[in-house]
Design an enzyme around this catalytic site. Structure first.
Site, PDB file in Angstrom:
ATOM      1  CG  HIS A   1      -2.127  -0.875   1.071  1.00 22.63           C
ATOM      2  ND1 HIS A   1      -2.037  -2.240   1.078  1.00 22.63           N
ATOM      3  CD2 HIS A   1      -3.455  -0.587   0.922  1.00 22.63           C
ATOM      4  CE1 HIS A   1      -3.238  -2.776   0.945  1.00 22.63           C
ATOM      5  NE2 HIS A   1      -4.119  -1.793   0.847  1.00 22.63           N
TER       6      HIS A   1
ATOM      7  CE  LYS B   1     -12.354  12.393 -16.617  1.00 22.21           C
ATOM      8  NZ  LYS B   1     -13.777  12.290 -16.237  1.00 22.21           N
TER       9      LYS B   1
ATOM     10  CG  LEU C   1     -14.738  15.331 -12.705  1.00 18.79           C
ATOM     11  CD1 LEU C   1     -13.439  14.833 -12.071  1.00 18.79           C
ATOM     12  CD2 LEU C   1     -15.092  14.489 -13.917  1.00 18.79           C
TER      13      LEU C   1
END
Length: 297
Positions: free
Chosen positions: A111, A156, A212
């Site tokens: 991670h 995005k 967005l």
């Protein structure tokens, strides 16, 4: 605007410095985009061989990369050269360009963000899939669903599973889009930005980490100002959404699409409204000017 036939397909994609056939593109299974969805993307329309608001798309790409602690791997001119070569495979055609940047592979699954690894850069183009004239003339149905996505919807990111499931739920209910509700406020669609019209005024939620920052959204606001359509950015409550005279959704692929039914009830009189008709004409004029080379890409 007529698109190319679906039989016309580009022969090349771009992957990590090479132009090659799609079937020859290979990415490591250890790529963090594959393992974690660790990457961002853009979708850029191309009208008649001319890129739609390229500067704005590349600026948003920069913002998304910065938000996930990455630097843009290419300069602006390098991006444009890649895009121009790919769209040149379908000369003069309406196209949709997809570009994706992932963090790349460190050779292990961990991670923690690794240092010093090369990103994976992928670009492809395909014939445009825009709303057909019938859809724009008659409008679509929408439903409202709880916005159960993460708290950085302004990035995005390629991790779109929540959006996929929300849009699929809408399709299962016979709707073309899901309008998302969080804390009593309408944020955006599962794959679009949101506008409503109340008393002749166009309203869209302000930019925040809940939605967005859409390129088409921004253009609609610009066109509204240019053509004297009253507009403002304001939070849209669920009650405002339910009582709206008009509802639209916008995106690179939906362009500006009217919603004529919400949760089984008509929006306004159940047909695309007069403000939408004016905006659709303004948007069509903008596209025509872009195609003709009279405004910059």
């Amino acid at each position: 605007m007529a698109g190319v036939t679906m039989q016309a397909r580009p022969a090349e994609i771009y992957l990590n410095g090479r132009f090659l056939p799609p079937e020859e593109g290979q990415v490591s299974v250890m790529d963090r985009g594959f393992l974690f969805g660790d990457g961002v993307y853009e979708v850029i329309p191309c009208y008649g061989g001319r890129l739609f608001r390229l500067e704005e798309h590349l600026r948003r790409l920069d913002n998304s990369l910065h938000a996930i602690r990455m630097h843009n791997p290419l300069e602006r001119g390098e991006w444009q050269a890649i895009l121009e070569r790919l769209i040149g495979q379908l000369p003069g055609a309406d196209q949709s360009i997809y570009l994706q940047v992932t963090r790349g592979s460190s050779g292990q699954r961990d991670h923690a963000i690794p240092d010093g690894i090369a990103p994976t850069v992928f670009v492809m183009t395909q014939p445009a899939l825009y709303p057909d004239p019938t859809t724009l003339a008659t409008g679509i149905k929408a439903i409202t669903l709880a916005d159960n996505r993460w708290l950085r919807c302004d990035i995005k990111a390629i991790t779109l599973l929540a959006n996929v499931l929300l849009r699929s739920e809408a399709l299962d209910q016979g709707a073309g889009e899901a309008i998302l509700i969080r804390d009593g406020q309408a944020t955006e669609g599962a794959a679009s930005n949101l506008f409503i019209v109340q008393a002749g005024e166009l309203i869209t939620p302000p930019k925040s980490d809940r939605l967005l920052p859409g390129i088409t959204r921004d253009l609609v606001l610009e066109l509204a100002h240019q053509h004297g359509l009253p507009c403002r950015e304001q939070e849209i409550s669920e009650a405002m959404l339910d009582s709206a005279d008009e509802i639209w959704v916008t995106s690179s692929t939906k362009e500006v699409t009217p919603v004529v039914e919400l949760n089984g009830h008509p929006v306004g009189n159940g047909t695309p409204g007069p403000i939408y008709t004016r905006m659709a004409a303004c948007y069509g004029e903008y596209k025509a000017l872009l195609q003709a080379g009279r405004i910059p890409s």
